[in-house]
Design a protein around this motif. Structure first.
Motif, PDB file in Angstrom:
ATOM      1  N   UNK A 141      68.957 -28.978  21.352  1.00 20.96           N
ATOM      2  CA  UNK A 141      69.181 -30.035  20.362  1.00 20.96           C
ATOM      3  C   UNK A 141      67.831 -30.563  19.893  1.00 20.96           C
ATOM      4  N   UNK A 142      67.770 -30.999  18.658  1.00 18.03           N
ATOM      5  CA  UNK A 142      66.523 -31.493  18.089  1.00 18.03           C
ATOM      6  C   UNK A 142      65.870 -32.547  18.979  1.00 18.03           C
ATOM      7  N   UNK A 143      66.688 -33.353  19.631  1.00 17.77           N
ATOM      8  CA  UNK A 143      66.159 -34.412  20.498  1.00 17.77           C
ATOM      9  C   UNK A 143      65.395 -33.865  21.702  1.00 17.77           C
ATOM     10  N   UNK A 144      65.598 -32.576  22.026  1.00 16.54           N
ATOM     11  CA  UNK A 144      64.910 -31.973  23.166  1.00 16.54           C
ATOM     12  C   UNK A 144      63.751 -31.074  22.735  1.00 16.54           C
TER      13      UNK A 144
ATOM     14  N   UNK B 184      63.501 -16.435  21.966  1.00 13.09           N
ATOM     15  CA  UNK B 184      63.152 -17.500  21.029  1.00 13.09           C
ATOM     16  C   UNK B 184      63.797 -18.810  21.428  1.00 13.09           C
ATOM     17  N   UNK B 185      63.062 -19.880  21.225  1.00 14.69           N
ATOM     18  CA  UNK B 185      63.620 -21.224  21.379  1.00 14.69           C
ATOM     19  C   UNK B 185      63.932 -21.725  19.974  1.00 14.69           C
ATOM     20  N   UNK B 186      65.148 -22.195  19.782  1.00 17.04           N
ATOM     21  CA  UNK B 186      65.584 -22.634  18.462  1.00 17.04           C
ATOM     22  C   UNK B 186      66.043 -24.079  18.548  1.00 17.04           C
ATOM     23  N   UNK B 187      65.475 -24.909  17.659  1.00 18.31           N
ATOM     24  CA  UNK B 187      65.908 -26.296  17.594  1.00 18.31           C
ATOM     25  C   UNK B 187      67.111 -26.377  16.659  1.00 18.31           C
ATOM     26  N   UNK B 188      68.151 -27.062  17.115  1.00 17.29           N
ATOM     27  CA  UNK B 188      69.395 -27.144  16.358  1.00 17.29           C
ATOM     28  C   UNK B 188      69.684 -28.598  16.042  1.00 17.29           C
ATOM     29  N   UNK B 189      69.912 -28.856  14.774  1.00 14.50           N
ATOM     30  CA  UNK B 189      70.292 -30.195  14.358  1.00 14.50           C
ATOM     31  C   UNK B 189      71.770 -30.142  13.988  1.00 14.50           C
TER      32      UNK B 189
END
Length: 114
Positions: free
Chosen positions: A83-86, A102-107
């Motif tokens: 999550x974007x917060x992390x 890959x690490x992907x930020x999800x909003x």
């Protein structure tokens, strides 16, 4: 919408068409050694981090071999969503070599629960 598009045909006019078909953040790859000129297209087709790339060397045989292995999942990538917060935790884990792939930020949409 597509996550990516790979153009083997040497037809530059396919580039804007492929950009219309891909989602935000997607890549359009021009896989031919030769290609006709790419026509002018509106910036809105590149907007939202779409990308156009070319390859240095790619033959018809390379493309045929890719199409054989693609359905097998041999090119599957590992993706870990955060999550974007992390975002800071994701960066820390990347720096520490604790993420494979890959690490992907999800909003998430504010109106959804997933």
């Amino acid at each position: 919408m597509l996550d990516a598009a790979l153009i083997f045909a040497p037809v530059g006019a396919l580039v804007p068409a492929a950009l219309r078909a891909v989602d935000r953040g997607a890549t359009v790859v021009c896989g031919g050694i030769h290609m006709s000129d790419i026509p002018s297209f509106p910036y809105s087709l590149l907007w939202q981090e779409r990308m156009v790339r070319s390859v240095a060397n790619l033959t018809r045989r390379d493309g045929e071999e890719l199409m054989v292995i693609a359905p097998t999942g041999a090119g599957t990538h590992k993706v870990e969503e955060f999550p974007l917060e992390q975002a800071n935790e994701a960066l820390d884990r990347l720096r520490a070599g604790q993420i494979q792939g890959a690490a992907v930020l999800v909003m998430r949409d504010r109106g959804t629960s997933d």
